[in-house]
Design an enzyme around this catalytic site. Sequence first.
Site, PDB file in Angstrom:
ATOM      1  N   GLU A  84       0.830  -1.218   0.000  1.00  0.00           N
ATOM      2  CA  GLU A  84       0.000   0.000   0.000  1.00  0.00           C
ATOM      3  C   GLU A  84       0.858   1.260   0.000  1.00  0.00           C
ATOM      4  OE1 GLU A  84      -3.540  -2.334   2.430  1.00  0.00           O
ATOM      5  OE2 GLU A  84      -1.981  -1.226   3.502  1.00  0.00           O
ATOM      6  N   SER A 118       4.088  -3.920   7.810  1.00  0.00           N
ATOM      7  CA  SER A 118       4.869  -5.102   7.437  1.00  0.00           C
ATOM      8  C   SER A 118       5.555  -4.832   6.106  1.00  0.00           C
ATOM      9  CB  SER A 118       3.979  -6.345   7.313  1.00  0.00           C
ATOM     10  OG  SER A 118       3.028  -6.167   6.272  1.00  0.00           O
ATOM     11  N   ASP A 156      -6.776  -4.986  11.599  1.00  0.00           N
ATOM     12  CA  ASP A 156      -7.579  -4.136  12.490  1.00  0.00           C
ATOM     13  C   ASP A 156      -7.003  -4.125  13.900  1.00  0.00           C
ATOM     14  OD1 ASP A 156      -9.346  -3.508  10.457  1.00  0.00           O
ATOM     15  OD2 ASP A 156     -10.739  -5.117  10.959  1.00  0.00           O
TER      16      ASP A 156
END
Length: 236
Positions: A84, A118, A156
């Site tokens: 991302e 990560s 989450d």
Amino acid sequence: DGLNMNNINNYSHIINGYIGSKSFLLKLGDIVRHLKSVNPNLIYVCDPVMGDFGPGMYVPKELLPVYQEVIVPLSDVCLPNQYEAELITGKKINNESEALQVMEDLHGKGVKTVILSSTELGDSDHLIGLASCRKTNTTVKVKIPKFPAAFVGTGDLFTALCTAWLYKTEGDVKTAIENTINTMQVILDKTLTHATLAASKTGDGAPTPAQMELKLIQSKDVIENPPKRIAAQLLQ
């Protein structure tokens, strides 16, 4: 609108996770702007859930420019994974120095604290997490042991724990990431142990997704008082 009408619009934190709709994401931007006008000290924590290596992008591609141009610049804390972060910045990460530059680019968009939850910069047994706080000029690195299983809800949980510990430590990113990782390691180990035992009792070859639901209630003591097993390395 209902929250405004009832004067229930003064929050300390906002967290977002998975969002699959462009219109919803744009509306989130409007809401965050408004709530920051009500409380300028509000902390917006953005987990820009868009995809990962392997499955690739699992939200519509039209969401990416909204994250880049609207959502990330509103964020006080942003927690992308490596995939991302590469999408948001348009830069590939092949080594630690490139990861740090990507984090600097996210700071340049206005994000005060950047946490790469990560990265694939570790080894066969470890992922690497990186965190950077512009306010304290602190950058840390942590080795995250891998588990031989797929869990439900780890993203989450990571975001929630980071948010809580950043608040409780007044922005101490090293302690926050250490407490988060140490808590998660215990919860994941407890979950995997329980799931494996449950699968053996039912004759299943491997635990089902339902059996792999995180054991959060059973880990209340660990969430409140994390063990001190994994330490983050101070890079700056």
